[in-house]
Structure formats: C-alpha cells, structure tokens
Design a protein around this motif. Structure first.
Motif, PDB file in Angstrom:
ATOM      1  N   LEU A  32       0.834  -1.204   0.000  1.00  0.00           N
ATOM      2  CA  LEU A  32       0.000   0.000   0.000  1.00  0.00           C
ATOM      3  C   LEU A  32       0.866   1.251   0.000  1.00  0.00           C
ATOM      4  O   LEU A  32       1.952   1.263   0.588  1.00  0.00           O
ATOM      5  CB  LEU A  32      -0.922   0.016   1.224  1.00  0.00           C
ATOM      6  CG  LEU A  32      -1.882  -1.163   1.388  1.00  0.00           C
ATOM      7  CD1 LEU A  32      -2.693  -1.009   2.670  1.00  0.00           C
ATOM      8  CD2 LEU A  32      -2.810  -1.296   0.188  1.00  0.00           C
ATOM      9  N   GLY A  33       0.361   2.296  -0.636  1.00  0.00           N
ATOM     10  CA  GLY A  33       1.063   3.571  -0.649  1.00  0.00           C
ATOM     11  C   GLY A  33       1.217   4.143   0.750  1.00  0.00           C
ATOM     12  O   GLY A  33       0.286   4.093   1.550  1.00  0.00           O
ATOM     13  N   THR A  56      -1.119   7.642   0.507  1.00  0.00           N
ATOM     14  CA  THR A  56      -2.487   7.533  -0.017  1.00  0.00           C
ATOM     15  C   THR A  56      -3.146   6.196   0.294  1.00  0.00           C
ATOM     16  O   THR A  56      -4.355   6.059   0.108  1.00  0.00           O
ATOM     17  CB  THR A  56      -2.489   7.707  -1.539  1.00  0.00           C
ATOM     18  OG1 THR A  56      -1.767   6.596  -2.127  1.00  0.00           O
ATOM     19  CG2 THR A  56      -1.821   9.013  -1.950  1.00  0.00           C
ATOM     20  N   LYS A  57      -2.336   5.214   0.708  1.00  0.00           N
ATOM     21  CA  LYS A  57      -2.820   3.833   0.908  1.00  0.00           C
ATOM     22  C   LYS A  57      -3.345   3.220  -0.392  1.00  0.00           C
ATOM     23  O   LYS A  57      -4.141   2.277  -0.378  1.00  0.00           O
ATOM     24  CB  LYS A  57      -3.910   3.771   1.987  1.00  0.00           C
ATOM     25  CG  LYS A  57      -3.482   4.353   3.323  1.00  0.00           C
ATOM     26  CD  LYS A  57      -2.225   3.687   3.857  1.00  0.00           C
ATOM     27  CE  LYS A  57      -1.782   4.293   5.185  1.00  0.00           C
ATOM     28  NZ  LYS A  57      -0.469   3.761   5.640  1.00  0.00           N
ATOM     29  N   ALA A  58      -2.887   3.757  -1.518  1.00  0.00           N
ATOM     30  CA  ALA A  58      -3.263   3.188  -2.814  1.00  0.00           C
ATOM     31  C   ALA A  58      -2.793   1.749  -2.885  1.00  0.00           C
ATOM     32  O   ALA A  58      -1.698   1.404  -2.426  1.00  0.00           O
ATOM     33  CB  ALA A  58      -2.634   4.005  -3.935  1.00  0.00           C
ATOM     34  N   LYS A  59      -3.616   0.881  -3.486  1.00  0.00           N
ATOM     35  CA  LYS A  59      -3.281  -0.531  -3.585  1.00  0.00           C
ATOM     36  C   LYS A  59      -2.342  -0.795  -4.762  1.00  0.00           C
ATOM     37  O   LYS A  59      -2.585  -0.326  -5.874  1.00  0.00           O
ATOM     38  CB  LYS A  59      -4.550  -1.362  -3.769  1.00  0.00           C
ATOM     39  CG  LYS A  59      -5.508  -1.331  -2.591  1.00  0.00           C
ATOM     40  CD  LYS A  59      -6.744  -2.168  -2.900  1.00  0.00           C
ATOM     41  CE  LYS A  59      -7.731  -2.152  -1.747  1.00  0.00           C
ATOM     42  NZ  LYS A  59      -8.942  -2.964  -2.059  1.00  0.00           N
ATOM     43  N   GLU A  60      -1.305  -1.556  -4.488  1.00  0.00           N
ATOM     44  CA  GLU A  60      -0.413  -1.972  -5.563  1.00  0.00           C
ATOM     45  C   GLU A  60      -1.176  -2.666  -6.680  1.00  0.00           C
ATOM     46  O   GLU A  60      -0.937  -2.409  -7.867  1.00  0.00           O
ATOM     47  CB  GLU A  60       0.667  -2.922  -5.030  1.00  0.00           C
ATOM     48  CG  GLU A  60       1.561  -3.469  -6.127  1.00  0.00           C
ATOM     49  CD  GLU A  60       2.485  -4.583  -5.685  1.00  0.00           C
ATOM     50  OE1 GLU A  60       3.188  -5.141  -6.552  1.00  0.00           O
ATOM     51  OE2 GLU A  60       2.494  -4.909  -4.480  1.00  0.00           O
ATOM     52  N   GLU A 106      -4.107  -2.297  -7.844  1.00  0.00           N
ATOM     53  CA  GLU A 106      -4.831  -1.385  -8.730  1.00  0.00           C
ATOM     54  C   GLU A 106      -3.864  -0.643  -9.654  1.00  0.00           C
ATOM     55  O   GLU A 106      -4.120  -0.521 -10.860  1.00  0.00           O
ATOM     56  CB  GLU A 106      -5.642  -0.394  -7.890  1.00  0.00           C
ATOM     57  CG  GLU A 106      -6.763  -1.063  -7.094  1.00  0.00           C
ATOM     58  CD  GLU A 106      -7.594  -0.079  -6.291  1.00  0.00           C
ATOM     59  OE1 GLU A 106      -7.240   1.125  -6.285  1.00  0.00           O
ATOM     60  OE2 GLU A 106      -8.582  -0.513  -5.676  1.00  0.00           O
ATOM     61  N   ILE A 107      -2.760  -0.159  -9.104  1.00  0.00           N
ATOM     62  CA  ILE A 107      -1.773   0.543  -9.925  1.00  0.00           C
ATOM     63  C   ILE A 107      -1.203  -0.396 -10.973  1.00  0.00           C
ATOM     64  O   ILE A 107      -1.018  -0.022 -12.140  1.00  0.00           O
ATOM     65  CB  ILE A 107      -0.658   1.131  -9.040  1.00  0.00           C
ATOM     66  CG1 ILE A 107      -1.234   2.185  -8.094  1.00  0.00           C
ATOM     67  CG2 ILE A 107       0.454   1.734  -9.901  1.00  0.00           C
ATOM     68  CD1 ILE A 107      -0.251   2.698  -7.065  1.00  0.00           C
ATOM     69  N   GLN A 144     -10.065  -5.897 -11.315  1.00  0.00           N
ATOM     70  CA  GLN A 144      -9.374  -5.788 -10.037  1.00  0.00           C
ATOM     71  C   GLN A 144      -9.458  -7.087  -9.229  1.00  0.00           C
ATOM     72  O   GLN A 144      -8.852  -7.196  -8.164  1.00  0.00           O
ATOM     73  CB  GLN A 144      -9.956  -4.625  -9.211  1.00  0.00           C
ATOM     74  CG  GLN A 144      -9.695  -3.255  -9.804  1.00  0.00           C
ATOM     75  CD  GLN A 144      -8.213  -2.891  -9.860  1.00  0.00           C
ATOM     76  OE1 GLN A 144      -7.365  -3.550  -9.283  1.00  0.00           O
ATOM     77  NE2 GLN A 144      -7.905  -1.815 -10.579  1.00  0.00           N
ATOM     78  N   GLU A 164       5.456   7.460  -4.868  1.00  0.00           N
ATOM     79  CA  GLU A 164       4.015   7.223  -4.733  1.00  0.00           C
ATOM     80  C   GLU A 164       3.209   8.317  -5.428  1.00  0.00           C
ATOM     81  O   GLU A 164       2.238   8.026  -6.138  1.00  0.00           O
ATOM     82  CB  GLU A 164       3.632   7.137  -3.262  1.00  0.00           C
ATOM     83  CG  GLU A 164       2.140   6.934  -3.027  1.00  0.00           C
ATOM     84  CD  GLU A 164       1.745   7.169  -1.572  1.00  0.00           C
ATOM     85  OE1 GLU A 164       0.664   6.698  -1.190  1.00  0.00           O
ATOM     86  OE2 GLU A 164       2.504   7.829  -0.851  1.00  0.00           O
ATOM     87  N   VAL A 181       0.524   7.153  -8.606  1.00  0.00           N
ATOM     88  CA  VAL A 181      -0.940   7.188  -8.494  1.00  0.00           C
ATOM     89  C   VAL A 181      -1.574   8.053  -9.578  1.00  0.00           C
ATOM     90  O   VAL A 181      -2.805   8.129  -9.657  1.00  0.00           O
ATOM     91  CB  VAL A 181      -1.391   7.687  -7.099  1.00  0.00           C
ATOM     92  CG1 VAL A 181      -0.936   6.722  -6.006  1.00  0.00           C
ATOM     93  CG2 VAL A 181      -0.900   9.100  -6.818  1.00  0.00           C
TER      94      VAL A 181
END
Length: 212
Positions: free
Chosen positions: A40-41, A44-48, A50-51, A77, A187, A191
């Motif tokens: 996770l970022g 931002t906690k963005a998911k790997e 998804e990226i 996803q 990061e 994103v």
C-alpha cells in the motif's frame, strides 16, 4: 513530437522482427488482485494491485498499437484464484502460468510496485531469472529505458530474481517493480494516470529495443 517519433521507430523495429506468422505475443501480468492487494502507498494507501492493472492496460495498448498480440493475465481488479480459501495464492499463480502457456507467449512482463522499510529508496527495478540469457538481455533493455525517464533519480541495473512469474516459460520474462510505494515522491507519481502511461511507454520501448 519526440514521443511520436520514437513510437514510429518502435513500430518499424517490430515489423522487422516479426515471427513467421507476422505477430508476436506478449503476455502482460498485473501482479496481485482481489483480496491480495500487494503493498500500500505510504501516504495515499493506494493498492499496488490497482496501480499494476492501470499500468498493464496502458502497456497492452502500446503493444497492440505496434502490432503485437498483447494479452493481460487479468483484466479486472479481481484475483485469479477462484474462491479465497486456503492456497488461493498458489492457485492464482498457476492460473497466470496457464494463461502464459495457452497463449504461447514470446515474452512475459509482470508489473509490480516495490516497498522498502528505508523510505528514501526510489526508482524502477527490473528482475530476470538467473538461468535465462534472453531474460537478462530483455531486463537490461527495459532497465535502460526506465533509467532514461526524466523522473529517474538513479541509474539502476537489472537484478536476478527468484520469482514464480519468471519461470512460466522458457521465453524471455521480466518482473518490473515500477517504483517504491514506501517513498512519498515515487508514490505521488505512481498514483497519477500521466505517470502510469509514461512508465508503461518506457517498458514498451525497452521491450521493443530487445527485439530490434
């Protein structure tokens, strides 16, 4: 204008190096998916996962436009494991291998994001299987292309990696860690759609350089 010129060169190189049926198959693997979010970022906690998929889809587009048969191991996803019961990770990996074999992949590119407890670590890193000379050559081409990006802060060299996805075919395969989600600057780039497209194009250019 420069991007268009490079793209034209890439297309010419592909045409000059086509297989006997006029088309090469590249399998593009977006790592993780479903309940397996990857890392996770840090901000931002963005998911790997998804990226990875966003970059993989842009990469597929570049390959398809250049005349390749470009196949994604996953297009949503979700993961490839079926039910999220014990052993789901290995089922997921075996499904990816099945897709690679069924499509007779000439090349495999697995997309991932990195993470390190040392927060200042940055940049793209390419891995290849130790026993594959063609994999090493492909990794060098892709790494060179990543190093040429204006956002690159370090000239990395490709590394040997003991990863399942590098052993699914005897043909050249690489695993690309596009950047560190543990680094706030990486990061912030990863994103954004703009940078996802840019790094996908850099990977594409490197792969085409391998064939040319």
């Amino acid at each position: 204008m420069v991007g268009g010129a490079i793209f034209g060169i890439c297309v010419s190189a592909v045409a000059a190096s086509s297989t006997h049926d006029g088309q090469r198959t590249v399998v593009i693997d977006a790592g993780h998916g479903g309940i397996d979010a990857g890392v996770l970022g840090i901000s931002t906690k963005a998911k790997e996962s998804e990226i990875n998929l966003y970059i993989a889809k842009y990469l597929r587009g570049y390959f398809a436009d250049a005349g390749f048969n470009a196949v994604l191991t996953r297009t949503t996803q979700g993961g490839l494991y079926g039910t999220s019961t014990k052993g789901f990770k290995m089922r997921d990996m075996k499904k990816r291998k099945q897709i690679i074999k069924e499509n007779n992949a000439d090349m495999v590119i697995s997309i991932h994001q990195n993470y390190c407890p040392i927060p200042n670590r940055r940049g793209g890193q390419v891995f290849y299987d130790e026993g594959s000379e063609n994999g090493k050559a492909l990794a060098q081409c892709v790494q060179n292309s990543l190093n040429e990006m204006k956002e690159s802060v370090k000239q990395n060299t490709p590394l040997v990696g003991d990863y399942y996805m590098l052993k699914c075919t005897p043909n050249p395969s690489v695993l690309v860690e596009c950047g560190f989600l543990s680094n706030a600057l990486d990061e912030a780039l990863l994103v954004t759609a703009e940078y996802q497209k840019a790094i996908a194009f850099a990977i594409f250019k490197g792969a085409v350089a391998f064939y040319s």
